[in-house]
Write an enzyme that holds these catalytic residues in place. Structure first.
Site, PDB file in Angstrom:
ATOM      1  N   HIS A  74     -55.702  57.569  44.570  1.00 50.44           N
ATOM      2  CA  HIS A  74     -54.494  57.220  45.509  1.00 50.44           C
ATOM      3  C   HIS A  74     -54.816  56.064  46.332  1.00 50.44           C
ATOM      4  O   HIS A  74     -54.037  55.878  47.238  1.00 50.44           O
ATOM      5  CB  HIS A  74     -53.970  58.456  46.069  1.00 50.44           C
ATOM      6  CG  HIS A  74     -53.363  59.405  45.188  1.00 50.44           C
ATOM      7  ND1 HIS A  74     -53.978  60.080  44.291  1.00 50.44           N
ATOM      8  CD2 HIS A  74     -52.172  60.112  45.492  1.00 50.44           C
ATOM      9  CE1 HIS A  74     -53.000  61.026  43.594  1.00 50.44           C
ATOM     10  NE2 HIS A  74     -51.988  61.134  44.190  1.00 50.44           N
ATOM     11  N   GLU A  99     -43.172  56.534  35.921  1.00 47.67           N
ATOM     12  CA  GLU A  99     -43.217  55.151  36.173  1.00 47.67           C
ATOM     13  C   GLU A  99     -43.095  54.170  34.858  1.00 47.67           C
ATOM     14  O   GLU A  99     -42.506  53.183  35.306  1.00 47.67           O
ATOM     15  CB  GLU A  99     -44.644  55.022  36.956  1.00 47.67           C
ATOM     16  CG  GLU A  99     -44.664  55.465  38.241  1.00 47.67           C
ATOM     17  CD  GLU A  99     -45.332  56.924  38.259  1.00 47.67           C
ATOM     18  OE1 GLU A  99     -45.276  57.660  37.285  1.00 47.67           O
ATOM     19  OE2 GLU A  99     -45.407  57.586  39.502  1.00 47.67           O
TER      20      GLU A  99
END
Lengths: 325, 371
Positions: A129, A60
């Site tokens: 998450h 990322e």
């Protein structure tokens, strides 16, 4: 008007913008050949090819930073975070570089990127998450953030975000991807910074954003039917820029307000909204402002408890009865 | 051959040797083709960076410059040599030790000094400071304060070139401390995987702040890391601008022609601390070490002697250029000192492009929350 899913609406926005502007490209993990982890980009790689749909390794920081660098030279990358929680791996890129490069250069550059992906709990994937970082994004001047609550807004806001010349985060929701709404076939844009009154009412205002706005709308109907309370629901759509006027107009009409969001309460988006209302509409309030947020702990894994932890209709109604008293 | 090169696909293991000292790089084709004026320009840039930074150090010690001051003194030939090879579609980005790169691309001493003084006339209107010089009109994209944070941005500049079908390369500079950041390693993988024309230039000055290479990197031959990403690399010295040019030219040409990334490690040295605030830098290295480098490899002296030896410059001409640069640096300090700071209204400009440009239909909602 065709009834389409939130997922399909986002895909249409991406598809149309790819065709409109040759500099628009989509990058992220599994966005191309795999068709997207949540199938938001399904079919786009087959249609537009490798140049426009770019699969990335699980890096990322690297691909977010690469997108920022490319945007300085006029590319308009749409970066998918498989979960917005994964943007935490790229915080230096997104929260230092994307937000501050323009400022630190004295306005010599801009960073027209979009960072999009689901930011929600309620799916039993555990705390790591399940982040809802729109408050964190909004805390960084230079960044913009929107939270579409339905398919119409998702398409219109996505197109506005891609055309915007500043970095925009689009917070989606996995629990909405499969839900359907009416979306017109002709092109439209939903401008950033414009809230939407989902339902008019006279006794109480609920200000909300994202999926919570839809739950609030449901709660408002129940409150009307079962408790004879007329509720106005304001869906922020855009967190930064923020449509303060629409909120204040509603507060001045109903004189009672509650705020509903999935953020954790401490320094959540609604902390700012609450402050703004007391400052600008103090004399219009007939009751203290109340908030329904996620119960203040990391997200619970177990479904029953997480469903209680994040705002639900029952908790909203309970709070509304208190505010309306 | 002063450089060691390893074909990345080769299975043989070779240890990078320390670059040799003796080769005359001035006679390499890329340097032989330089005109007298171009060679003098190299000297002028190197000595200009030196005098500018010496002047900025005085200003810092006088309390005129805030925050940090990371001096490039000792490393001048690296940025000067590489920038001198830049073509129209080449772009450059670096970290916080950015004064040398800024002056090398042609930014003025005035705008740079004024930026450090925090003045409105600075290149970033006083919003960036020493670590954040920018000149996109000169393909110079900063000046970035977080170690290795600029490396994926550099990859992005190169990605844009490839996306647009432009022949060029991006130069992304970093220090030896930055090689241990995850973002850099992620980026190495990405650029090699995608064949992106970026040249990473590790300016290895031996110390990441106060930690020597030995104490920070398990593999001291930093360029070797490229092997793990199937990427080409070379190592060279950074005190001789002609050596820097000769080696960097290969890397940049390869990036432009073959659309391939390259990792260049340039062995250099900084005379001052990590920043000026690092006054104890002689505690993690010896005075002798610093003096030895100054005596044998000072980039200003090295090019001066080379140009005098080959007849490009006389000693008097070299002194005249040196004096001109001292005067220019002095004038820049005066300019900075006399410049105004930005008005308070500038605090909320340059935050959002759409707000600055007053775009129709895009100025909905509140952008700033001051109440």
């Amino acid at each position: 008007m065709p009834l389409i899913t939130y997922r399909e609406a986002i895909k249409q926005a991406l598809d149309e913008e790819i065709q409109r502007d040759e500099n628009v490209c989509i990058m992220g993990e599994e966005v191309a050949q795999y068709n997207g982890a949540y199938k938001v980009t399904e079919g786009l790689w087959e249609k537009h090819g490798d140049k426009r749909l770019i699969d990335t390794p699980i890096s990322e920081a690297a691909f977010s930073g690469l997108a920022i660098g490319a945007s300085m030279l006029g590319i308009r990358p749409v970066v998918e975070m498989m979960f917005m929680s994964f943007s935490y791996v790229a915080i230096d890129q997104l929260f230092n570089n994307a937000s501050f490069c323009r400022y630190m250069s004295g306005g010599l550059m801009n960073v027209p990127i979009v960072v999009r992906g689901p930011a929600n709990g309620g799916t039993s994937v555990g705390a790591t998450h399940s982040h809802t970082p729109e408050n964190m994004v909004a805390n960084h001047p230079g960044l913009k953030v929107v939270c579409p609550s339905n398919a119409y807004d998702a398409k219109g806001l996505m197109k506005a975000a891609i055309r915007d010349n500043d970095p925009v985060f689009v917070m989606e929701n996995t629990l909405l991807y499969g839900e359907k709404w009416e979306v017109p076939e002709e092109e439209y844009i939903v401008e950033l910074g414009v809230a939407n009154v989902l339902k008019e009412g006279t006794d109480l205002t609920i200000v909300s954003h994202g999926r919570c706005a839809m739950i609030s709308l449901q709660a408002a109907k129940t409150l009307e039917e079962e408790h004879d309370i007329s509720v106005e629901v304001v869906d922020l759509r855009s967190i930064r820029p923020l449509d303060e006027e629409t909120i204040l107009k509603s507060v001045r009409k109903t004189h009672r307000v509650m705020l509903v969001e999935e953020n954790k309460p401490f320094c959540g988006v609604d902390a700012q909204i609450s402050h703004m209302i007391q400052l600008k509409a103090f004399d219009d309030l007939d009751a203290p402002i109340h908030r329904v947020s996620a119960i203040d702990a990391p997200n619970f894994y177990s479904k029953e408890l997480e469903d209680w932890q994040i705002p639900n209709e029952e908790r909203i109604i309970e709070c509304a009865l208190k505010v309306a008293e | 051959m002063a450089t060691t090169k390893k074909k990345s696909t080769s299975k043989t293991t070779s240890v990078a040797k320390k670059p040799a000292k003796s080769t005359n790089f001035a006679t390499a084709p890329i340097n032989k083709s330089l005109s007298k004026e171009e060679k003098i320009a190299l000297y002028s840039t190197i000595v200009g960076i030196r005098r500018f930074e010496e002047r900025s150090l005085r200003a810092y010690n006088q309390g005129k410059i805030g925050g940090f001051l990371h001096l490039y003194i000792g490393q001048e030939a690296v940025a000067t040599g590489i920038v001198s090879l830049m073509e129209e579609n080449d772009h450059i980005i670096t970290a916080y030790r950015d004064h040398g790169h800024a002056l090398a691309v042609g930014m003025s001493m005035n705008e740079c000094m004024a930026e450090m003084y925090g003045k409105h006339t600075g290149c970033s209107k006083g919003k960036g400071g020493s670590m954040h010089f920018f000149a996109p009109d000169k393909n110079y994209w900063g000046g970035h304060g977080i170690v290795a944070g600029q490396t994926p941005l550099g990859a992005g500049l190169a990605f844009a070139l490839k996306y647009k079908g432009l022949k060029g390369c991006a130069l992304a500079f970093l220090g030896d401390g930055a090689v241990n950041q995850g973002s850099f390693m992620e980026t190495l993988n990405l650029v090699s995987l995608w064949n992106i024309p970026v040249v990473f230039v590790i300016e290895n000055n031996g110390y990441s702040m106060g930690t020597s290479l030995k104490r920070s990197s398990a593999e001291e031959n930093l360029a070797h890391r490229a092997d793990g990403f199937d990427m080409e690399w070379e190592v060279c010295n950074g005190h001789d601008v002609f050596e820097v040019r000769e080696v960097a030219n290969r890397a940049m040409t390869r990036a432009r022609e073959e659309m391939k990334p390259f990792l260049l490690e340039i062995r250099t040295y900084r005379y001052r601390g990590h920043s000026v605030a690092d006054a104890n830098h002689e505690k993690y290295r010896t005075k002798e070490e610093i003096e030895e480098y100054k005596r044998t490899k000072d980039p200003v002296n090295v090019i001066k002697q080379q140009l005098i030896a080959d007849g490009t410059l006389t000693d008097a001409e070299a002194k005249r250029i040196d004096q001109e640069k001292k005067d220019e640096a002095e004038a820049s300090a005066k300019f900075a000192d006399e410049s105004p700071v930005a008005p308070r209204s500038e605090i909320q400009t340059d935050v959002y492009w759409e707000v600055d440009n007053d775009t129709e239909g895009k100025l909905k909602g509140t952008h700033f929350f001051n109440d």
